[in-house]
Scaffold this active site. Structure first.
Site, PDB file in Angstrom:
ATOM      1  N   HIS A  54       0.840  -1.199   0.000  1.00 40.97           N
ATOM      2  CA  HIS A  54       0.000   0.000   0.000  1.00 40.97           C
ATOM      3  C   HIS A  54       0.877   1.253   0.000  1.00 40.97           C
ATOM      4  CE1 HIS A  54       0.727  -0.858   4.260  1.00 40.97           C
ATOM      5  NE2 HIS A  54       0.260   0.334   4.618  1.00 40.97           N
ATOM      6  N   HIS A  56       1.297   3.918   1.931  1.00 45.15           N
ATOM      7  CA  HIS A  56       1.819   4.633   3.101  1.00 45.15           C
ATOM      8  C   HIS A  56       3.341   4.715   3.053  1.00 45.15           C
ATOM      9  CE1 HIS A  56      -2.043   3.883   5.686  1.00 45.15           C
ATOM     10  NE2 HIS A  56      -2.178   4.877   4.838  1.00 45.15           N
ATOM     11  N   ASP A  58       5.776   4.476   5.056  1.00 49.27           N
ATOM     12  CA  ASP A  58       6.637   3.497   5.723  1.00 49.27           C
ATOM     13  C   ASP A  58       6.656   2.145   5.007  1.00 49.27           C
ATOM     14  OD1 ASP A  58       3.936   3.308   6.605  1.00 49.27           O
ATOM     15  OD2 ASP A  58       4.518   2.180   8.378  1.00 49.27           O
ATOM     16  N   HIS A  59       5.950   2.056   3.896  1.00 43.43           N
ATOM     17  CA  HIS A  59       5.970   0.840   3.074  1.00 43.43           C
ATOM     18  C   HIS A  59       6.462   1.115   1.650  1.00 43.43           C
ATOM     19  CE1 HIS A  59       3.649  -1.707   5.956  1.00 43.43           C
ATOM     20  NE2 HIS A  59       3.304  -0.506   6.380  1.00 43.43           N
ATOM     21  N   HIS A 110      -7.599  -1.041   5.212  1.00 40.22           N
ATOM     22  CA  HIS A 110      -6.556  -0.203   5.828  1.00 40.22           C
ATOM     23  C   HIS A 110      -6.290   0.992   4.899  1.00 40.22           C
ATOM     24  CE1 HIS A 110      -3.097   0.801   8.279  1.00 40.22           C
ATOM     25  NE2 HIS A 110      -2.343   0.845   7.204  1.00 40.22           N
ATOM     26  N   ASP A 134      -0.433  -4.373   5.971  1.00 36.45           N
ATOM     27  CA  ASP A 134      -1.127  -3.911   7.173  1.00 36.45           C
ATOM     28  C   ASP A 134      -2.586  -4.384   7.192  1.00 36.45           C
ATOM     29  OD1 ASP A 134       1.237  -2.724   7.789  1.00 36.45           O
ATOM     30  OD2 ASP A 134       0.507  -0.665   7.791  1.00 36.45           O
ATOM     31  N   HIS A 173       4.380  -5.073  10.176  1.00 36.20           N
ATOM     32  CA  HIS A 173       4.880  -4.446  11.405  1.00 36.20           C
ATOM     33  C   HIS A 173       5.117  -5.474  12.496  1.00 36.20           C
ATOM     34  CE1 HIS A 173       4.161  -0.140  10.404  1.00 36.20           C
ATOM     35  NE2 HIS A 173       3.210  -0.643   9.629  1.00 36.20           N
TER      36      HIS A 173
END
Length: 282
Positions: A54, A56, A58-59, A110, A134, A173
């Site tokens: 996805h 975001h 941090d990915h 998400h 996530d 995570h």
């Protein structure tokens, strides 16, 4: 097929999946390019593609830099917001990287464009792998930022929950201890939750990952996969599985770990102003 688990940022995982006969590799959620390239050099492999679950940061934040450093790199994902995207994928689309087969599994909730990746090798005795981003965590599930409880219920029961039970779950995570503390609040009598939590705490103390789990295990301790079980219905006061899931997510969002109480002597010292010389600005 070899999976390298790479811890990055505060609690993120990115993964390098290596096709051992060709030494080609695919990265999942390449958030930190420098760290990924170190592993690639160490393993002596060639990065062929990135699979992004996805958009975001941090990915996906490493995509542009890696695309610049690795000409011809393919970047797969389901959301136009993913940086450097070259191949937009759809639900049940299959990809092939040497002997590695990938099935794309669309799991919106998400984020509205979240994709999980199910991987296996034909004829291999190894269990298949699920890169669940996530959507599904060890002992938990992702927050419903851009979706509904109905969507997450479909994701967990009909899409991911229907995969082979021996499937290894590699999530986005490291939040297993926190998830299982909540699971224990929901099911205080569940001995499997207690054992898994003790194990996860030990792994945490040793700075070791708790991934992968297996899908079969998740059904025994992950409350979000146990919404038809009596203790979960009792905890939420609901019987409809979607409503159980919705209530669980709200409870988890508000779940706080017990805070450690401050040292009473330290608080007295603050009261008496003993720390004030150290707190004054120069």
């Amino acid at each position: 097929m070899k999976v390298k688990v790479i811890s990055v940022l505060e609690d993120n995982y990115m993964y390098l999946v290596i096709e051992e006969s060709t030494r080609d590799a695919v990265a999942v959620d390449a958030a930190v390019p420098k760290r990924l390239l170190e592993i690639i050099r160490k393993e002596d492999v060639v990065l062929r593609a990135i699979l992004t679950t996805h958009h975001h940061w941090d990915h996906a934040r490493g995509n542009e830099e890696l695309a610049r450093l690795c000409p011809g790199l393919r970047v797969y994902g389901a959301d136009e917001r993913i940086g450097a995207l070259t191949h937009k994928v759809t639900h049940n689309q299959e990809l092939t990287f040497g002997a590695i087969r990938v099935r794309c599994l669309f799991t919106p909730c998400h984020t509205s464009g979240h994709m999980c990746y199910f991987m296996w090798e034909d004829g291999s005795p190894d269990a298949p792998a699920l890169f669940s981003g996530d959507t599904l965590f060890v002992g938990g599930c992702g927050k419903f930022f851009e979706g509904t409880a109905e969507q997450m219920y479909t994701n967990l029961t009909q899409i991911l929950g229907a995969l082979p039970k021996e499937t290894k779950v590699f999530c986005g995570h490291e939040c297993t201890v926190r998830n299982l503390k909540f699971a224990l609040k929901v099911e205080p009598e569940n001995e499997i939750v207690k054992k898994k939590l003790a194990w996860a705490k030990q792994r945490d103390d040793e700075d070791l990952p708790t991934v992968p789990s297996t899908l079969q295990e998740e059904f025994l301790y992950n409350p979000f996969l146990r919404v038809t079980e009596e203790p979960l219905q009792k905890f939420t006061g609901k019987t409809d599985p979607v409503e159980v899931l919705r209530t669980l997510r709200t409870e988890k969002d508000n779940f706080k770990k017990p805070k450690e109480r401050p040292n009473p002597q330290a608080m007295l010292a603050f009261d008496w102003g003993l720390f004030s010389p150290f707190l004054e600005k120069k």
